[in-house]
Scaffold this active site. Structure first.
Site, mmCIF file in Angstrom:
data_model
loop_
_atom_site.group_PDB
_atom_site.id
_atom_site.type_symbol
_atom_site.label_atom_id
_atom_site.label_comp_id
_atom_site.label_asym_id
_atom_site.label_seq_id
_atom_site.Cartn_x
_atom_site.Cartn_y
_atom_site.Cartn_z
ATOM 1 N N LYS A 1 -38.126 -61.231 -5.724
ATOM 2 C CA LYS A 1 -38.952 -62.117 -5.884
ATOM 3 C C LYS A 1 -40.245 -62.223 -5.158
ATOM 4 O O LYS A 1 -41.440 -62.479 -5.670
ATOM 5 C CB LYS A 1 -38.101 -63.485 -5.242
ATOM 6 C CG LYS A 1 -39.020 -64.639 -5.019
ATOM 7 C CD LYS A 1 -39.404 -65.178 -6.452
ATOM 8 C CE LYS A 1 -40.266 -66.488 -6.064
ATOM 9 N NZ LYS A 1 -40.902 -67.189 -7.313
ATOM 10 N N LYS B 1 -47.598 -67.438 2.012
ATOM 11 C CA LYS B 1 -46.386 -66.937 2.755
ATOM 12 C C LYS B 1 -45.497 -65.774 1.854
ATOM 13 O O LYS B 1 -45.344 -64.676 2.554
ATOM 14 C CB LYS B 1 -45.240 -67.995 2.973
ATOM 15 C CG LYS B 1 -44.022 -67.829 3.395
ATOM 16 C CD LYS B 1 -42.856 -67.823 2.348
ATOM 17 C CE LYS B 1 -42.715 -68.858 1.443
ATOM 18 N NZ LYS B 1 -41.481 -68.947 0.783
#
Ligand code: NDP
Length: 303
Positions: free
Chosen positions: A171, A240
């Site tokens: 991911k 992030k």
């Protein structure tokens, strides 16, 4: 039938939970009370904390929280899942998390007889709502099969990425690539607009050529060109992800020249636009740099 616990009902978590509600009884918890109330109105059962989710008897518990730090908190804090959850339960973490922390949490849960797999998603809130989102699972084959039987209620696009942590690695790499494409496409759109090409024509052509992809065929016409700068994904969340992806690159000694560049541009955007804006707002950086207003330019073609 399996009862499910679901912790984290934000933009993505709420959309995923909503799909599961059609087939399962769902016990839900989020710090944001209004997010809980929305799901309860649709048939979910409110728990009174992570321990309440664990005490519900649900043996398949999903977390979808901003970062792995919150996942650690809802599992291991004094009112966390481990204080009430039954041995034999499975936690599936759909957060875009840190693969190293995920492996660490899975190892710590072994002594409680609890399994943890990572199952992050890609395809945006729209993909979750449409039932097309990609789910990438990290964990042993038998847990993949168990999770698949639940996740089929969300989407048929379920993949076994590898062992625990592989889903999160996959991911992060995906988001690093999509961020690089986003930046290059926005830069190109600003230039095309300045050259005098109609923005929507630019998107149409791009979507059929060698630079086609999600940003060209969906993000530009749906959000950027009409000025609907609300995709349901926070700029800070993508930053992030870029921090985690580039750290993974450093840890593995795999150079990420383009990924590190993208991370720095996202840092600039965060400093300029603030922590609480949607990711689509990053177009403003490119508009300002090139001295164009894309939405206004599009409207001028329609007048
Ligand atoms: P949001 O910021 O929209 O929602 C997060 C929710 O979690 C908020 O309601 C927040 O409450 C709640 N929360 C935070 N900490 C805790 C805690 N300790 N206990 C219980 N609830 C808590 O995030 P998203 O739903 O957009 O994203 C969730 C994850 O999914 C992230 O890791 C993100 O990277 C990933 N993701 C998101 C996508 C998207 O398009 N949105 C796409 C793909 C992945 P409060 O607001 O009160 O803090």
């Amino acid at each position: 039938m399996t009862d499910i616990g679901f912790i984290g009902l934000g933009n993505m978590g709420g959309a995923l939970a909503r799909r599961l509600l059609k087939d399962f009884t769902l016990y839900v918890w989020d710090l944001n009370r209004s997010a809980v109330e929305v799901l309860v109105d649709e048939g979910a059962i409110a728990a009174d904390g992570p321990d309440g989710v664990g005490a519900s008897g649900a043996d398949f518990i999903i977390t979808c929280l901003p970062t792995s730090a919150q996942v650690d908190e809802v599992i291991f804090s004094s009112n966390g899942l481990v204080s009430t959850i039954s041995s034999g339960a499975l936690i599936a973490d759909m957060t875009t998390g840190d693969p190293m922390l995920t492996k660490n949490m899975a190892a710590r849960l072994v002594k409680n007889g609890i399994d943890l797999i990572d199952a992050p998603v890609s395809g945006g809130v729209a993909g979750a709502e449409a039932g097309t989102i990609a789910i990438m699972i990290g964990g042993p084959a038998q847990l993949f099969e168990k999770a698949k039987s639940v996740f089929e209620a969300i989407s048929p696009n379920i993949f076994h990425a590898g062992e625990v942590g592989a889903g999160h690695s996959m991911k992060l790499i995906n988001n690093m690539i999509s961020s690089c494409i986003r930046l290059a496409t926005f830069e190109g759109l600003a230039l095309a607009t300045k050259v005098g090409i109609e923005p929507i024509r630019f998107a149409e052509i791009l979507a059929k050529g060698s630079a086609r992809g999600y940003i060209a065929d969906t993000t530009l016409p749906t959000h950027i060109i009409p000025g609907r700068l609300e995709q349901g994904f926070g700029l800070a969340l993508m930053h992030k992800d870029l921090m985690l992806a580039t750290k993974l690159g450093q840890d593995m000694k795999a150079p990420l020249t383009t990924g590190n560049y993208a991370r720095e541009v996202f840092q600039m955007a965060l400093n300029e636009l603030g922590e609480d804006v949607d990711i689509s707002q990053i177009i403003k950086i490119f508009e300002r740099a090139a001295g164009v207003d894309i939405c206004e330019a599009q409207q001028s073609f329609q007048r």
